[in-house]
Design a protein around this motif. Structure first.
Motif, PDB file in Angstrom:
ATOM      1  N   ILE A   1       0.754  -1.075   0.160  1.00 28.03           N
ATOM      2  CA  ILE A   1      -0.195  -0.033   0.013  1.00 28.03           C
ATOM      3  C   ILE A   1       0.750   1.151   0.045  1.00 28.03           C
ATOM      4  CG2 ILE A   1      -1.801   1.288   1.139  1.00 28.03           C
ATOM      5  CD1 ILE A   1      -2.601  -1.604   0.565  1.00 28.03           C
ATOM      6  N   PHE A   2       0.273   2.203  -0.573  1.00 27.17           N
ATOM      7  CA  PHE A   2       1.235   3.474  -0.801  1.00 27.17           C
ATOM      8  C   PHE A   2       0.135   4.642  -0.589  1.00 27.17           C
ATOM      9  CE2 PHE A   2       2.545   7.030  -3.339  1.00 27.17           C
ATOM     10  CZ  PHE A   2       3.745   7.224  -2.979  1.00 27.17           C
ATOM     11  N   PHE A   3       0.863   5.591   0.114  1.00 22.19           N
ATOM     12  CA  PHE A   3      -0.027   6.793   0.753  1.00 22.19           C
ATOM     13  C   PHE A   3       0.514   8.016  -0.027  1.00 22.19           C
ATOM     14  CE2 PHE A   3      -1.693   5.957   5.405  1.00 22.19           C
ATOM     15  CZ  PHE A   3      -2.446   4.954   4.893  1.00 22.19           C
ATOM     16  N   ASP A   4      -0.255   8.804  -0.536  1.00 23.92           N
ATOM     17  CA  ASP A   4       0.423  10.129  -1.039  1.00 23.92           C
ATOM     18  C   ASP A   4      -0.288  11.246  -0.668  1.00 23.92           C
ATOM     19  OD1 ASP A   4       1.670  12.072  -2.733  1.00 23.92           O
ATOM     20  OD2 ASP A   4       0.327  11.537  -4.485  1.00 23.92           O
ATOM     21  N   GLU A   5       0.227  12.101   0.266  1.00 23.79           N
ATOM     22  CA  GLU A   5      -0.263  13.043   1.107  1.00 23.79           C
ATOM     23  C   GLU A   5       0.210  14.398   0.721  1.00 23.79           C
ATOM     24  OE1 GLU A   5      -0.381  11.995   5.267  1.00 23.79           O
ATOM     25  OE2 GLU A   5       0.150   9.919   4.800  1.00 23.79           O
ATOM     26  N   LEU A   6      -0.504  15.611   0.804  1.00 17.87           N
ATOM     27  CA  LEU A   6      -0.288  16.857   0.703  1.00 17.87           C
ATOM     28  C   LEU A   6      -0.827  17.717   1.765  1.00 17.87           C
ATOM     29  CD1 LEU A   6       1.308  18.537  -1.511  1.00 17.87           C
ATOM     30  CD2 LEU A   6      -0.518  19.001  -2.780  1.00 17.87           C
ATOM     31  N   TYR A   7       0.179  18.559   2.146  1.00 10.52           N
ATOM     32  CA  TYR A   7      -0.112  19.209   3.286  1.00 10.52           C
ATOM     33  C   TYR A   7       0.300  20.602   3.090  1.00 10.52           C
ATOM     34  CZ  TYR A   7      -1.265  15.150   5.745  1.00 10.52           C
ATOM     35  OH  TYR A   7      -1.694  13.893   5.968  1.00 10.52           O
ATOM     36  N   ASP A   8      -0.052  21.883   3.659  1.00  9.67           N
ATOM     37  CA  ASP A   8       0.185  22.954   3.410  1.00  9.67           C
ATOM     38  C   ASP A   8       1.679  23.298   3.814  1.00  9.67           C
ATOM     39  OD1 ASP A   8      -1.964  24.824   2.981  1.00  9.67           O
ATOM     40  OD2 ASP A   8      -2.641  25.159   4.902  1.00  9.67           O
ATOM     41  N   ASP A   9       2.059  22.917   5.218  1.00  8.57           N
ATOM     42  CA  ASP A   9       3.403  22.743   5.718  1.00  8.57           C
ATOM     43  C   ASP A   9       3.761  21.700   6.441  1.00  8.57           C
ATOM     44  OD1 ASP A   9       1.925  23.952   7.654  1.00  8.57           O
ATOM     45  OD2 ASP A   9       2.383  26.072   7.173  1.00  8.57           O
ATOM     46  N   ALA A  10       4.740  22.022   7.184  1.00  4.88           N
ATOM     47  CA  ALA A  10       5.154  21.101   8.369  1.00  4.88           C
ATOM     48  C   ALA A  10       4.246  21.246   9.573  1.00  4.88           C
ATOM     49  CB  ALA A  10       6.531  21.131   8.812  1.00  4.88           C
ATOM     50  N   VAL A  11       3.787  22.298   9.860  1.00 10.67           N
ATOM     51  CA  VAL A  11       2.908  22.690  10.954  1.00 10.67           C
ATOM     52  C   VAL A  11       1.545  21.703  10.756  1.00 10.67           C
ATOM     53  CG1 VAL A  11       1.359  24.242  12.124  1.00 10.67           C
ATOM     54  CG2 VAL A  11       3.734  24.924  11.401  1.00 10.67           C
ATOM     55  N   ALA A  12       1.041  21.924   9.502  1.00 12.90           N
ATOM     56  CA  ALA A  12      -0.168  21.209   9.271  1.00 12.90           C
ATOM     57  C   ALA A  12      -0.040  19.761   9.273  1.00 12.90           C
ATOM     58  CB  ALA A  12      -0.721  21.661   7.503  1.00 12.90           C
ATOM     59  N   PHE A  13       1.203  19.167   8.840  1.00 16.27           N
ATOM     60  CA  PHE A  13       1.439  17.672   9.126  1.00 16.27           C
ATOM     61  C   PHE A  13       1.692  17.425  10.608  1.00 16.27           C
ATOM     62  CE2 PHE A  13       4.440  14.119   8.840  1.00 16.27           C
ATOM     63  CZ  PHE A  13       3.657  12.969   8.610  1.00 16.27           C
ATOM     64  N   GLU A  14       2.135  18.196  11.286  1.00 17.57           N
ATOM     65  CA  GLU A  14       2.204  17.981  12.609  1.00 17.57           C
ATOM     66  C   GLU A  14       0.765  17.807  13.492  1.00 17.57           C
ATOM     67  OE1 GLU A  14       4.696  16.959  14.800  1.00 17.57           O
ATOM     68  OE2 GLU A  14       5.767  16.811  13.035  1.00 17.57           O
ATOM     69  N   LEU A  15       0.059  19.043  12.967  1.00 13.66           N
ATOM     70  CA  LEU A  15      -1.430  18.660  13.319  1.00 13.66           C
ATOM     71  C   LEU A  15      -2.131  17.590  12.900  1.00 13.66           C
ATOM     72  CD1 LEU A  15      -2.684  22.388  12.681  1.00 13.66           C
ATOM     73  CD2 LEU A  15      -2.232  21.450  14.972  1.00 13.66           C
ATOM     74  N   HIS A  16      -1.629  17.020  11.877  1.00 17.62           N
ATOM     75  CA  HIS A  16      -2.224  15.613  11.110  1.00 17.62           C
ATOM     76  C   HIS A  16      -1.879  14.520  12.155  1.00 17.62           C
ATOM     77  CE1 HIS A  16      -3.108  12.183   8.725  1.00 17.62           C
ATOM     78  NE2 HIS A  16      -1.908  11.750   8.790  1.00 17.62           N
ATOM     79  N   LYS A  17      -0.534  14.708  12.585  1.00 16.60           N
ATOM     80  CA  LYS A  17      -0.005  13.429  13.294  1.00 16.60           C
ATOM     81  C   LYS A  17      -0.634  13.609  14.686  1.00 16.60           C
ATOM     82  CE  LYS A  17       4.201  14.241  12.629  1.00 16.60           C
ATOM     83  NZ  LYS A  17       5.833  13.630  12.503  1.00 16.60           N
ATOM     84  N   ASN A  18      -1.271  14.364  15.278  1.00 18.07           N
ATOM     85  CA  ASN A  18      -1.963  14.666  16.653  1.00 18.07           C
ATOM     86  C   ASN A  18      -3.362  14.361  16.628  1.00 18.07           C
ATOM     87  OD1 ASN A  18       0.468  15.027  18.544  1.00 18.07           O
ATOM     88  ND2 ASN A  18       0.842  16.727  16.940  1.00 18.07           N
ATOM     89  N   ALA A  19      -4.050  14.352  15.404  1.00 17.54           N
ATOM     90  CA  ALA A  19      -5.555  14.275  15.196  1.00 17.54           C
ATOM     91  C   ALA A  19      -5.977  12.808  15.578  1.00 17.54           C
ATOM     92  CB  ALA A  19      -5.623  14.514  13.699  1.00 17.54           C
ATOM     93  N   SER A  20      -7.102  12.939  16.268  1.00 14.29           N
ATOM     94  CA  SER A  20      -7.442  11.744  16.734  1.00 14.29           C
ATOM     95  C   SER A  20      -7.791  10.405  15.905  1.00 14.29           C
ATOM     96  CB  SER A  20      -8.830  11.765  17.464  1.00 14.29           C
ATOM     97  OG  SER A  20      -9.927  12.202  16.788  1.00 14.29           O
TER      98      SER A  20
END
Length: 78
Positions: A51-70
């Motif tokens: 399986i492969f994920f391809d994700e696109l975020y605004d920036d590193a801050v948005a990705f950090e928020l993603h990693k802390n989402a429930s």
């Protein structure tokens, strides 16, 4: 923009339930995270456990928020 690409090799016995959890994570990310613009899941046509994920975020801050989402924490624990 920040692109995140992830490769997984899933245990065949867990594949169906893993895909459900992955799809929920992707859907919740796109629906609930302002900084998430793309979250695609691809499955190898020749080896379904790859399986492969391809994700696109605004920036590193948005990705950090993603990693802390429930929904991410639920996915990560699974």
């Amino acid at each position: 923009m920040l692109a995140v690409c992830v490769d997984f090799e899933i245990d065949p016995a867990s594949l169906d339930v893993s895909l459900i959890i992955m799809e929920k994570n992707a859907s919740d990310s796109l629906t609930n995270e302002v900084g998430c613009y793309q979250f695609d899941i691809a499955q190898d046509q020749h080896k379904s456990t790859k399986i492969f994920f391809d994700e696109l975020y605004d920036d590193a801050v948005a990705f950090e928020l993603h990693k802390n989402a429930s929904h991410y924490l639920e996915f990560n624990d699974a």
